[in-house]
Design an enzyme around this catalytic site. Structure first.
Site, PDB file in Angstrom:
ATOM      1  N   HIS A 143       0.867  -1.177   0.000  1.00 11.10           N
ATOM      2  CA  HIS A 143       0.000   0.000   0.000  1.00 11.10           C
ATOM      3  C   HIS A 143       0.903   1.227   0.000  1.00 11.10           C
ATOM      4  O   HIS A 143       2.022   1.194   0.506  1.00 11.10           O
ATOM      5  CB  HIS A 143      -0.871  -0.024   1.255  1.00 11.10           C
ATOM      6  CG  HIS A 143      -1.923   1.030   1.336  1.00 11.10           C
ATOM      7  ND1 HIS A 143      -1.635   2.337   1.644  1.00 11.10           N
ATOM      8  CD2 HIS A 143      -3.271   0.970   1.167  1.00 11.10           C
ATOM      9  CE1 HIS A 143      -2.759   3.038   1.663  1.00 11.10           C
ATOM     10  NE2 HIS A 143      -3.762   2.239   1.370  1.00 11.10           N
ATOM     11  N   ASP A 222       3.632  -3.693   7.827  1.00  6.96           N
ATOM     12  CA  ASP A 222       2.297  -3.096   7.747  1.00  6.96           C
ATOM     13  C   ASP A 222       1.301  -4.196   8.066  1.00  6.96           C
ATOM     14  O   ASP A 222       1.050  -5.083   7.252  1.00  6.96           O
ATOM     15  CB  ASP A 222       2.072  -2.534   6.336  1.00  6.96           C
ATOM     16  CG  ASP A 222       0.674  -1.940   6.160  1.00  6.96           C
ATOM     17  OD1 ASP A 222      -0.143  -2.024   7.102  1.00  6.96           O
ATOM     18  OD2 ASP A 222       0.396  -1.402   5.067  1.00  6.96           O
ATOM     19  N   GLN A 225      -3.890  -5.234   7.434  1.00  7.77           N
ATOM     20  CA  GLN A 225      -4.816  -6.236   6.900  1.00  7.77           C
ATOM     21  C   GLN A 225      -4.707  -7.587   7.601  1.00  7.77           C
ATOM     22  O   GLN A 225      -5.341  -8.547   7.162  1.00  7.77           O
ATOM     23  CB  GLN A 225      -4.559  -6.414   5.402  1.00  7.77           C
ATOM     24  CG  GLN A 225      -4.813  -5.184   4.568  1.00  7.77           C
ATOM     25  CD  GLN A 225      -6.269  -4.765   4.545  1.00  7.77           C
ATOM     26  OE1 GLN A 225      -7.162  -5.568   4.799  1.00  7.77           O
ATOM     27  NE2 GLN A 225      -6.518  -3.498   4.255  1.00  7.77           N
ATOM     28  N   LYS A 248      -9.599  -0.718  10.647  1.00 10.47           N
ATOM     29  CA  LYS A 248      -9.625  -2.007   9.963  1.00 10.47           C
ATOM     30  C   LYS A 248      -9.706  -3.154  10.971  1.00 10.47           C
ATOM     31  O   LYS A 248      -9.539  -4.321  10.598  1.00 10.47           O
ATOM     32  CB  LYS A 248      -8.390  -2.169   9.077  1.00 10.47           C
ATOM     33  CG  LYS A 248      -8.284  -1.102   7.969  1.00 10.47           C
ATOM     34  CD  LYS A 248      -7.091  -1.353   7.081  1.00 10.47           C
ATOM     35  CE  LYS A 248      -6.812  -0.178   6.159  1.00 10.47           C
ATOM     36  NZ  LYS A 248      -7.868   0.047   5.165  1.00 10.47           N
ATOM     37  N   CYS A 389      -4.820   2.283  -3.656  1.00 10.33           N
ATOM     38  CA  CYS A 389      -3.601   2.900  -3.109  1.00 10.33           C
ATOM     39  C   CYS A 389      -2.424   1.922  -3.139  1.00 10.33           C
ATOM     40  O   CYS A 389      -1.607   1.880  -2.209  1.00 10.33           O
ATOM     41  CB  CYS A 389      -3.835   3.414  -1.685  1.00 10.33           C
ATOM     42  SG  CYS A 389      -4.975   4.792  -1.591  1.00 10.33           S
TER      43      CYS A 389
END
Length: 489
Positions: A143, A222, A225, A248, A389
């Protein structure tokens, strides 16, 4: 990914499954209805959880209960302020325990603007910690939030992905090792997503960390998710910095989170200065507090959002992340099998590697925007379309010839090409069901079989650029809503 080290959930396996079934029905907005293009009202099927999840009613109730004691932190002289401080400290501790990050080694820092602010801070901190290492290796599937900040503070090389027969897979470990060797002593850190926001494909965090550390580099993950989808243990996988966002993780309105090894913040000036991060201030200067996370959280914190997030993590831990992952894996496998039956549909990313609850696809010959708009307007199925993105990754996934087409000044052809540079994404949360998948598949079959009718309907309700006309949009007016509620009181 290694097992998470956290206390055994109080509930038994059967009880956890029953709790998961109850929680599925406990989300705000599951019964939201909209009027469709044919004028009929229908319940929304929300398949956009990779962008923002819905909020649990039980955690919203917890945040509301805290609001009865609403006050600022940084004081213990009155009851409410003391409660606010304790609640905020609990939220930090809950994050660390949830991610298997011992507080003696890691600090949890709440940040604004989701994971983006946290990743910008990581890039800044690591640049200050290792200025003699100018490079960052960033995977091709990132992302923008885990790509662009590193470009500002380092010289970035992108790590390629494994090549599989049915499409690109996760990070290529052999290529990563070769890049680390080729740039020995120059790589500051490796930045990688735990799970792609485009395809859901999972990256092997522990092997990536071992490779990076063997070459003196750090690892930035990251986790936006994966935090609410899989068990994570930062200590077991030896992750240096892990970032995720509450919006999220079933807590929209809550802050972003940076969990980072304490040693990396030693001697590094704070990113923001202001109230709450100092021991003493005079006209001649000021003295920073040595305490973390205080030194990294200047200003008035979002205590309510932090409580909302920590409450959501508490619920997830009570259900058990293994139970959540098992249920999601079954749903994703079902979705992949059902979507494979749709004529002309292409799914992106290999099926040979595990993935979280994200599936990206396109219908042959139909622009992604047309497919997504038709799903919404005719079927009330909320999906997302475009490049999410993650432009370099989406470009890599799409047919190379599509990106290589040369319009040679033909504006109409160029417009057609641009409209096809993207895909449709369906993404799942705890509340997603096989019935949602069936509705999506049935709708896609219908769209593919009668594309012309859908296209004409969309064109009739769009402007000359293809943008939806205002009257097609559902309107929400805060003043009108508040006025209505006040009149009811």
């Amino acid at each position: 990914m290694s097992a998470q080290t956290r206390p055994t959930p109080r509930a038994g396996t059967t009880d956890r499954r029953a709790l998961l079934d109850r929680i599925r029905e406990d989300f705000v907005g599951l019964d939201t209805e909209y009027a469709l293009a044919d004028g009929l009202r229908k319940r929304r099927r929300y398949l956009d959880s990779a962008a923002t999840t819905l909020v649990m009613q039980v955690t919203l109730d917890c945040a509301r209960a805290f609001l009865r004691h609403c006050a600022n932190t940084h004081s213990t002289t009155h009851f409410s302020a003391a409660i606010a401080g304790e609640a905020y400290a609990w939220a930090h501790d809950r994050v660390l325990r949830f991610l298997g990050a011992p507080p003696r080694d890691y600090a949890a820092v709440f940040t604004g603007s989701g994971a983006t602010a946290a990743l910008n801070r990581v890039a800044e901190v690591l640049a200050a910690a290792q200025p003699d290492r100018p490079m960052a290796l960033v995977s091709l599937m990132e992302h923008h939030a885990n790509d662009l900040p590193h470009r500002r503070h380092a010289s970035v090389l992108h790590v390629p992905l494994t090549a599989c027969d049915d499409g690109p897979g996760p990070v290529d470990l052999d290529a990563l090792e070769a890049m680390l060797r080729e740039n020995a002593g120059r790589v500051r850190y490796v930045a990688v997503t735990a799970a792609s926001n485009v395809t859901g494909l999972l990256n092997p965090l522990a092997p990536i960390a071992r490779l990076a550390h063997a070459h003196g580099a750090r690892v930035v993950v990251d986790g936006a998710q994966i935090a609410a989808h899989r068990a994570v243990s930062l200590a077991d996988d030896d992750i240096d910095a892990f970032v995720f966002s509450g919006h999220k993780a079933y807590a929209p309105g809550s802050p972003g989170v940076l969990v980072i090894k304490r040693e990396l913040l030693d001697g590094v000036p704070p990113g923001l200065v202001g109230g709450g991060i100092v021991e003493h201030v005079s006209t001649e200067g000021f003295e920073l507090t040595p305490h973390l996370p205080d030194r990294e959280e200047a200003g008035t914190p979002n205590v309510v959002g932090a409580v909302l997030l920590a409450s959501a993590l508490e619920v997830l831990a009570e259900i058990g992340m293994d139970s959540i992952a098992e249920a999601e894996d079954a749903l994703v496998e079902y979705a992949l099998d059902r979507l494979a039956t749709v004529p002309g549909l292409r799914i992106y990313g290999t099926r040979t590697a595990p993935r979280s609850g994200v599936v990206a696809f396109n219908l042959s010959g139909i622009e992604h925007a047309v497919t997504a708009q038709a799903l919404n307007d005719a079927h009330n199925i909320a999906v997302r379309n475009g490049c999410f993105c993650a432009h370099p990754y989406v470009r890599h996934l799409l047919l190379p010839e599509l990106w290589a087409l040369d319009a040679d000044g033909d504006e109409d052809l160029e417009a057609q090409v641009m409209r096809r540079r993207g895909m449709v994404r369906a993404s799942f949360g705890l509340y997603s069901t096989p019935a949602d998948v069936d509705a999506l598949v049935d709708a896609l079959v219908d769209i593919g079989a009668d594309e012309g009718a859908y296209r004409r309907r969309l064109e009739a309700t769009s402007d000359e650029r293809g943008a939806p006309l205002p009257q097609r949009r559902v309107q929400f007016s805060a003043p009108e809503y508040l006025g209505w509620r006040l009149r009811e009181m």
